[in-house]
Structure formats: C-alpha cells, structure tokens
Write a protein that holds these residues in place. Structure first.
Motif, short mmCIF file in Angstrom:
data_model
loop_
_atom_site.label_atom_id
_atom_site.label_comp_id
_atom_site.label_asym_id
_atom_site.label_seq_id
_atom_site.Cartn_x
_atom_site.Cartn_y
_atom_site.Cartn_z
N GLY A 138 0.81 -1.21 0.00
CA GLY A 138 0.00 0.00 0.00
C GLY A 138 0.85 1.26 0.00
O GLY A 138 2.04 1.23 0.32
N ASP A 192 -3.28 5.13 -0.59
CA ASP A 192 -4.39 4.29 -0.12
C ASP A 192 -4.82 4.69 1.28
O ASP A 192 -5.96 4.52 1.68
CB ASP A 192 -3.95 2.82 -0.09
CG ASP A 192 -3.36 2.38 -1.42
OD1 ASP A 192 -4.04 2.55 -2.44
OD2 ASP A 192 -2.21 1.89 -1.44
N LYS A 205 -10.57 8.58 2.01
CA LYS A 205 -9.60 7.51 2.26
C LYS A 205 -9.50 7.33 3.77
O LYS A 205 -9.74 8.28 4.52
CB LYS A 205 -8.21 7.91 1.74
CG LYS A 205 -8.16 8.28 0.28
CD LYS A 205 -7.60 7.17 -0.58
CE LYS A 205 -7.93 7.36 -2.03
NZ LYS A 205 -6.80 7.61 -2.90
N SER A 249 -3.64 -3.68 1.40
CA SER A 249 -4.45 -4.57 0.56
C SER A 249 -3.58 -5.71 0.04
O SER A 249 -2.36 -5.56 -0.12
CB SER A 249 -5.00 -3.83 -0.66
OG SER A 249 -5.44 -2.57 -0.31
N ARG A 267 1.56 3.92 -11.70
CA ARG A 267 0.99 4.65 -10.59
C ARG A 267 1.84 5.83 -10.15
O ARG A 267 1.36 6.85 -9.69
CB ARG A 267 0.83 3.68 -9.43
CG ARG A 267 -0.32 4.12 -8.61
CD ARG A 267 -0.70 3.04 -7.70
NE ARG A 267 -1.29 3.71 -6.56
CZ ARG A 267 -1.76 3.08 -5.53
NH1 ARG A 267 -1.73 1.78 -5.48
NH2 ARG A 267 -2.27 3.75 -4.55
#
Ligand code: GDP
Ligand code: MG
Length: 294
Positions: A6, A86, A114, A170, A291
């Motif tokens: 994350g 995240d 978030k 995650s 990302r």
C-alpha cells in the motif's frame, strides 16, 4: 504466501514530527529526508519492506518560513497526495493541537475519501492526564480509522501504529523490488535525482517510459570519491538514441546535472557512470511505474 502492499501519505503541520516518525517506522535514518529541503523534491521518501508486505510512504515536501506559504504548501501537498495513496497518516504534535494548522488539516481530511490514521506525536512531552482529553476531542472531530498516541523520539506507541497500518494494507504485489538495494534509500534517492534530470532534459513520453536503477554506490578506499553506477532503462532502440543524443551529448548533460546535485547532497566528489539500456515492455509490467507517473 499472501503479500500485502500500500501507499501511505504522511500529512501534518511542519515540525509535527513527520520525518522523524517515518524514520522511526522504517528503522533507519533515511538520507532522503535529512539535509536540505530543496533536494527532496520528490514526495516518495521511504519504502518499508517486510517479509510479507511493502509500504511506500509519501512525505510532504519541505516547508518554509512564511505563514501563508506554509499553509498553502501544507494544503497543496495534502490534497495532491491523497489521490495517489491508499491510506493517510496524519501526524500532529499533541502539544500543539489547538492551533489553526490543525483545524485546517482536519477540514482537508474530512473531505478525503480515504482511511485516515491520526498519530498524536510527542507524547513524551505531555502527561497522561493531558493526553486523554486530546484523544477524545479528536475522536469527535472526524471519523478517524484510529487515533494512536506515539513518540517518534522514544519509540513509544510505534508498534501499535505500525500494526494498525499493516492491517490496512491490501492484498497485492510489491510496487518496488524487495531486494536489498531498494531498501537502501540512498540508492532510491540517487535514482530519483537521475530520473528528475531525465524529465528536465527530454520532452514527450520518453521520461515516462523510462526508469532508472542504481547498481552500485561505492566509496573509494580513501573515502574521497563516491563511485555510482546507474542504468537508464528505455523501451526501444529509438528512445535510446534520443537519450544518448548526438555524440552522447544528452546523456552527458543528464549525467553532469545529476552528478552536481549528488555532490552537493553527499558532500563529496562523485564519479557517475550512467548508461542506457533497452528493455522492452519495461513499463508495462509494473503497477508501480504507472501509478508513480513513470
Ligand atoms: P516534520 O517537519 O513534521 O517532518 O518534523 P520533524 O520530523 O523534522 O521534527 C520536528 C522536530 O520535532 C525535530 O526537532 C524533532 O526532533 C522533534 N520531534 C519529532 N518527534 C518527536 C517526539 O516524539 N518527541 C519530541 N519531544 N520531539 C520530537
Ligand atoms: Mg519533514
């Protein structure tokens, strides 16, 4: 074995202890956060690798003097990182929670869809009696995932905080290689500096479809020179030709600019060996590349 990962964005007023806390979590002094703020242009400041997890931290950039700039800088960095992360880790100095900075930060955080963990830092400077009302006041401010009192300085509460953060990750692959080098933040820092020079010197998509890896950083025997060996990975032969440039001019300009900045940073002479390598589909495989805007 299941793997978790994350991105965590660290936000908070200047001097709340964000950098100290991140150093404490990662467990080693990160060179990237230490000296001059203008060198830490990039927001990714630390990677914490465990046997079954990887956390990538974004710290907010160096914050300077004037009050308005200080505020807008905090706002800008907080709002710009929340899309990329995240989890938000809000760091507050427990001795300074009643200020305008805190109100401003809370207002921002309420808007962020978030999970937010609040670390109330510097509990070594406050009595237990004084701490409890602060925690309950925070609880009524917004729906924090949790509020954890810590001392980045003494290490108090850090295990609780890291346990909480790990539970929030995650299921998913690592964003960066897990080998020893990526643990070493000097390697990471050097690659970011070189990458930045790629962006300065090349237009179009090339900087986005290239990546930099640092193969070695070694001091010579007398400690007077640092030998750095790095690779620029591009996707095609034609990109390589552009990055190298006519008679090697582009690559040598990139190398010179990077070397100058690295010399300032490390405070010593540097020999930078930089070469370009074609690696097809380098960017396509990796979630991290996309990302992070590579
Ligand atoms: P940042 O601006 O939020 O990154 O804050 P820094 O990490 O640079 O820390 C600001 C100052 O607070 C430094 O002098 C730190 O040594 C100090 N500091 C950080 N954490 C603690 C803590 O838990 N207790 C105390 N007493 N001081 C701390
Ligand atoms: Mg800092």
């Amino acid at each position: 074995m299941a793997f978790f990962s994350g991105f965590i964005g660290i936000v908070g007023p200047p001097n709340a202890g964000k950098s100290t806390l991140m150093n404490r979590i990662i467990g080693s002094k990160l060179s990237i956060v230490s000296p001059k703020p203008q060198t830490t242009r990039n927001r990714i400041t630390g990677i914490w690798n465990g046997s079954d997890f990887q956390i990538v931290f974004f710290d907010t950039p160096g914050i300077h003097k004037t009050k308005t700039y200080l505020h807008s800088s905090m706002v800008n960095s907080a709002t710009s990182i929340f899309n990329e992360v995240d989890i938000i880790l809000a760091v507050l100095d427990v001795n300074r929670v009643s200020g305008e900075e805190t109100r401003l930060l809370l207002r921002l955080l309420r808007e962020i869809p978030k999970p937010v963990v609040a670390a109330l830092n510097k509990i070594d400077k406050v009595s237990r009696e004084a701490l409890l009302p602060v925690i309950s006041a925070f609880r009524s401010e917004m729906d924090f995932r949790s509020i954890i009192p810590v001392s980045a300085r003494s290490g108090d509460g850090i295990d609780v905080l890291t346990g909480e953060l790990k539970m929030m990750l995650s299921l998913g692959e690592a964003f960066f290689p897990l080998d020893a080098k990526s643990d070493n933040n000097e390697y990471f820092f050097v690659s970011e500096i070189i990458r930045e020079k790629l962006f300065y010197n090349l237009k179009g998509e090339i900087p986005y479809s290239s990546a930099v890896t640092v193969e070695s950083i070694e001091e010579n025997e007398s400690g007077s020179l640092l030998n750095i060996n790095a690779k620029i990975h591009v996707e095609t032969e034609s990109q390589k030709i552009i990055v190298v440039g006519r008679e090697g001019r582009v690559i040598s300009k990139i190398g010179t600019e990077a070397r100058r900045e690295l010399e300032k940073y490390f405070g010593m002479k540097i020999y930078l060996d930089l070469f370009v390598r074609v690696e097809k589909n380098w960017t396509k495989d990796s979630r991290a590349m996309r990302r992070l805007g590579y």
